[in-house]
Design a protein around this motif. Structure first.
Motif, PDB file in Angstrom:
ATOM      1  N   ILE A   1       0.809  -0.444  -0.028  1.00  0.00           N
ATOM      2  CA  ILE A   1       0.214   0.399  -0.021  1.00  0.00           C
ATOM      3  C   ILE A   1       1.557   1.066   0.129  1.00  0.00           C
ATOM      4  O   ILE A   1       1.743   1.498   1.113  1.00  0.00           O
ATOM      5  CB  ILE A   1      -1.133  -0.049   1.139  1.00  0.00           C
ATOM      6  N   LEU A   2       0.450   2.398  -0.661  1.00  0.00           N
ATOM      7  CA  LEU A   2       1.399   3.350  -0.984  1.00  0.00           C
ATOM      8  C   LEU A   2       0.222   4.631  -1.033  1.00  0.00           C
ATOM      9  O   LEU A   2      -0.988   4.822  -1.028  1.00  0.00           O
ATOM     10  CB  LEU A   2       1.558   4.055  -2.621  1.00  0.00           C
ATOM     11  N   TYR A   3       1.068   5.192   0.575  1.00  0.00           N
ATOM     12  CA  TYR A   3       0.174   7.156   0.676  1.00  0.00           C
ATOM     13  C   TYR A   3       0.535   7.954  -0.192  1.00  0.00           C
ATOM     14  O   TYR A   3       1.942   8.035  -0.059  1.00  0.00           O
ATOM     15  CB  TYR A   3       0.591   7.294   2.026  1.00  0.00           C
ATOM     16  N   HIS A   4      -0.855   8.506  -0.806  1.00  0.00           N
ATOM     17  CA  HIS A   4      -0.267   9.554  -1.740  1.00  0.00           C
ATOM     18  C   HIS A   4      -0.690  11.401  -1.101  1.00  0.00           C
ATOM     19  O   HIS A   4      -1.187  11.160  -0.828  1.00  0.00           O
ATOM     20  CB  HIS A   4      -0.438   9.856  -3.117  1.00  0.00           C
ATOM     21  N   GLU A   5       0.056  12.194  -0.492  1.00  0.00           N
ATOM     22  CA  GLU A   5       0.070  13.051  -0.115  1.00  0.00           C
ATOM     23  C   GLU A   5      -0.514  14.363  -1.256  1.00  0.00           C
ATOM     24  O   GLU A   5      -1.538  14.767  -0.839  1.00  0.00           O
ATOM     25  CB  GLU A   5       1.087  13.769   0.134  1.00  0.00           C
ATOM     26  N   ASN A   6      -0.748  13.871  -2.507  1.00  0.00           N
ATOM     27  CA  ASN A   6      -0.521  15.473  -3.121  1.00  0.00           C
ATOM     28  C   ASN A   6      -0.987  15.154  -4.520  1.00  0.00           C
ATOM     29  O   ASN A   6      -0.996  15.271  -5.839  1.00  0.00           O
ATOM     30  CB  ASN A   6       1.275  16.315  -3.602  1.00  0.00           C
ATOM     31  N   THR A   7      -1.886  14.145  -4.585  1.00  0.00           N
ATOM     32  CA  THR A   7      -2.861  13.634  -5.812  1.00  0.00           C
ATOM     33  C   THR A   7      -4.007  14.946  -5.393  1.00  0.00           C
ATOM     34  O   THR A   7      -4.339  15.698  -3.890  1.00  0.00           O
ATOM     35  CB  THR A   7      -3.255  12.279  -5.435  1.00  0.00           C
ATOM     36  N   GLY A   8      -5.005  14.122  -5.782  1.00  0.00           N
ATOM     37  CA  GLY A   8      -6.635  15.148  -5.841  1.00  0.00           C
ATOM     38  C   GLY A   8      -7.170  14.775  -6.677  1.00  0.00           C
ATOM     39  O   GLY A   8      -7.737  14.030  -7.561  1.00  0.00           O
ATOM     40  N   THR A   9      -8.639  15.949  -6.721  1.00  0.00           N
ATOM     41  CA  THR A   9      -9.824  15.135  -7.541  1.00  0.00           C
ATOM     42  C   THR A   9     -10.603  16.765  -8.812  1.00  0.00           C
ATOM     43  O   THR A   9     -10.144  17.484  -8.422  1.00  0.00           O
ATOM     44  CB  THR A   9     -10.839  14.938  -7.174  1.00  0.00           C
ATOM     45  N   ILE A  10     -10.471  16.581 -10.106  1.00  0.00           N
ATOM     46  CA  ILE A  10     -11.500  17.456 -10.567  1.00  0.00           C
ATOM     47  C   ILE A  10     -12.551  17.181 -10.931  1.00  0.00           C
ATOM     48  O   ILE A  10     -12.754  15.903 -11.955  1.00  0.00           O
ATOM     49  CB  ILE A  10     -10.010  17.757 -11.506  1.00  0.00           C
ATOM     50  N   SER A  11     -13.411  18.375 -11.823  1.00  0.00           N
ATOM     51  CA  SER A  11     -14.029  18.549 -11.735  1.00  0.00           C
ATOM     52  C   SER A  11     -13.812  18.213 -13.597  1.00  0.00           C
ATOM     53  O   SER A  11     -13.834  19.408 -14.075  1.00  0.00           O
ATOM     54  CB  SER A  11     -15.694  18.102 -12.050  1.00  0.00           C
ATOM     55  N   PRO A  12     -13.592  17.593 -14.584  1.00  0.00           N
ATOM     56  CA  PRO A  12     -13.516  17.970 -16.026  1.00  0.00           C
ATOM     57  C   PRO A  12     -14.672  18.909 -16.664  1.00  0.00           C
ATOM     58  O   PRO A  12     -14.068  19.776 -17.267  1.00  0.00           O
ATOM     59  CB  PRO A  12     -13.483  16.526 -17.068  1.00  0.00           C
ATOM     60  N   TYR A  13     -16.045  18.081 -16.478  1.00  0.00           N
ATOM     61  CA  TYR A  13     -17.018  19.029 -16.830  1.00  0.00           C
ATOM     62  C   TYR A  13     -17.353  20.932 -16.101  1.00  0.00           C
ATOM     63  O   TYR A  13     -17.517  21.627 -16.429  1.00  0.00           O
ATOM     64  CB  TYR A  13     -18.841  18.449 -16.479  1.00  0.00           C
ATOM     65  N   ASP A  14     -17.437  21.014 -14.606  1.00  0.00           N
ATOM     66  CA  ASP A  14     -17.181  21.855 -14.600  1.00  0.00           C
ATOM     67  C   ASP A  14     -16.019  22.737 -14.753  1.00  0.00           C
ATOM     68  O   ASP A  14     -15.886  23.696 -15.082  1.00  0.00           O
ATOM     69  CB  ASP A  14     -16.762  22.005 -13.019  1.00  0.00           C
ATOM     70  N   GLN A  15     -14.559  21.903 -14.815  1.00  0.00           N
ATOM     71  CA  GLN A  15     -13.264  22.641 -16.051  1.00  0.00           C
ATOM     72  C   GLN A  15     -13.355  23.508 -17.192  1.00  0.00           C
ATOM     73  O   GLN A  15     -13.434  24.688 -17.325  1.00  0.00           O
ATOM     74  CB  GLN A  15     -12.288  21.574 -15.616  1.00  0.00           C
ATOM     75  N   ALA A  16     -14.548  22.573 -18.308  1.00  0.00           N
ATOM     76  CA  ALA A  16     -15.129  23.223 -19.559  1.00  0.00           C
ATOM     77  C   ALA A  16     -16.010  24.237 -18.906  1.00  0.00           C
ATOM     78  O   ALA A  16     -15.502  25.760 -20.639  1.00  0.00           O
ATOM     79  CB  ALA A  16     -15.443  21.797 -19.793  1.00  0.00           C
TER      80      ALA A  16
END
Length: 465
Positions: A134-149
């Motif tokens: 198992i790896l832990y990632h501090e610097n990942t994220g989520t984004i909404s492509p539709y909201d961005q567009a």
């Protein structure tokens, strides 16, 4: 000449390029064949923003690294959904884990560390027994492509870009040393530069077949959030065949699970695969089950400005939202150097503010809710109970730049109809609001495109609509 630049395609890439170019003194048009912008984006999907751990290409990783630094600042300014969210990656294969961990060390990716199962269980309530590392990632994220567009499209529109919707390009040809002709099913336009972001075989009068993408089916399940037992950290589980099952929060306040699958799975198979990651859950939590597509092609930019007068961008990649800042910069520099265009001093890189009441409810921001209702009482009238969408939000979605003109347009911008009732409670109310705002009869309101009317004619039961 009609325009300086014509952008073909009003999807995420087209809206982003148009937004960038509107920051200069250029006359720009976007031609989109669909009824609305960003119809290539699934409205409820939230995309995982990787820290580069899972990207094999060094060039792609370097582009991602530069873009990632700017996403937070840009999303705040442009007012679209992006969140820095930690995540865990689980691996069933020793070999796969070793490859990934060596990549992390070679690139010196910050915020990535191996953790124990006990440590992982503090972050998420369930880890499959088959997981070995198992790896832990501090610097990942989520984004909404539709909201961005839609955010970048609205900004482009407010800064002078002309959007020509429901037009299909039939032919592109060089007609002079510095002139290109774009012929659609409705009109003919001339410009100096064409930026192609839509996938087709029209390249200035000759066919140049696009390289085939490696298409991976993604079984996608949208679920109501369970605040007591649900995941608290994003999780990606890679099986022994290196296929990934991901569980993410969505910008609409729900949970989405995606499963890489070699073939189509039925409902029971998808539910079982998701339960293997988050534990058992009742069927009532499931709002939607659909199949989407995962692309992992490299992003390719073909610069043929001097020879042919166009730029072609091939970007069939699931990480496109994260790569976008670098792509925007590159295209902007190419086009601006062609024109030696000056900066548009009136350019404003900000989307109009809006309320999303489901977020305010969840965060307990009662003062903001009361302030909004005081400003406009329609924000106090819930139309969609499942997604907590108010009448004020629907009216705002219609009145915004490039606003909704159909039920699908309202659905995409606000999140109505994605709840457990699937629109049985709110559909008539949405029809009524659209009819009033667009000054049309209810039977003239469209679902998503031409000839998609919801009502054939008025009947007595619809007198109140």
């Amino acid at each position: 000449m009609d325009y300086d630049v014509i952008v073909l395609g009003g999807g995420l890439l087209g809206c982003a390029v148009a937004c960038t170019l509107s920051g200069y003194n250029l006359n720009i048009a976007v031609i989109e064949k669909n009824f609305d912008i960003a119809e290539d984006m699934a409205p409820f999907i939230t995309t995982f923003v990787t820290d580069g751990t899972d990207i094999e290409s060094e060039i792609m990783y370097e582009n991602l690294k530069h873009s990632h630094r700017r996403l937070k600042e840009e999303s705040d300014e442009a007012n679209y959904y992006y969140r820095n969210e930690p995540s865990v990656s689980c691996y069933e294969s020793d070999e796969h884990f070793r490859e990934v961990y060596e990549r992390v060390k070679r690139r010196n990716i910050e915020g990535v560390s191996e953790i124990t199962r006990e440590e992982a269980l503090l972050l998420t309530p369930h880890i499959p027994d088959s997981v070995k590392h198992i790896l832990y990632h501090e610097n990942t994220g989520t984004i909404s492509p539709y909201d961005q567009a839609t955010a970048l499209g609205e900004i482009a529109s407010e800064n002078g870009v002309r959007f020509r919707l429901e037009e299909t390009v039939r032919k592109i040809e060089r007609t002079g040393r510095d002139e290109v002709s774009v012929i659609t099913d409705k009109s003919k336009y001339s410009c100096r530069v064409v930026v192609i972001t839509a996938f087709n075989d029209l390249y200035l009068g000759h066919e140049e077949k696009r390289r085939a993408s490696r298409i991976i089916p993604l079984e996608t399940m949208l679920m109501e959030k369970n605040f007591k037992n649900d995941i608290r950290t994003m999780i990606n589980v890679y099986n022994s065949k290196r296929q990934c099952t991901s569980i993410l929060p969505t910008f609409a306040g729900k949970t989405v699970a995606t499963i890489e699958s070699p073939g189509k799975m039925d409902y029971r198979g998808v539910k079982k695969a998701v339960e293997n990651v988050i534990g058992p859950f009742p069927a009532e939590r499931v709002d939607l089950l659909t199949v989407n597509t995962y692309y992992d092609d490299p992003v390719v930019l073909k610069d043929l400005l001097e020879e042919e007068g166009y730029i072609n961008i091939e970007a069939k990649n699931h990480n496109l939202p994260a790569f976008l800042p670098v792509i925007r910069d590159t295209v902007g520099e190419l086009v601006v150097s062609k024109f030696k265009a000056g900066v548009n001093r009136d350019f404003i890189f900000k989307r109009r503010d809006y309320y999303r009441f489901r977020d305010l409810y969840e965060e307990g921001k009662t003062d903001e809710i009361n302030e909004a209702v005081k400003f406009d009482e329609r924000f106090g009238k819930i139309v969609c109970l499942c997604s907590k969408v108010t009448e004020g939000e629907i009216v705002n979605a219609i009145r915004r730049p490039l606003g909704a003109r159909t039920v699908e347009g309202v659905r995409r911008r606000t999140g109505i109809v994605f709840g457990s009732c699937q629109g049985s409670y709110c559909m008539n109310k949405v029809l009524k609001i659209l009819s009033k705002e667009l000054d049309k009869k209810p039977e003239e309101i469209l679902n998503d495109r031409v000839n998609s009317r919801l009502l054939k004619a008025r009947i007595k039961e619809f007198d109140e609509v």
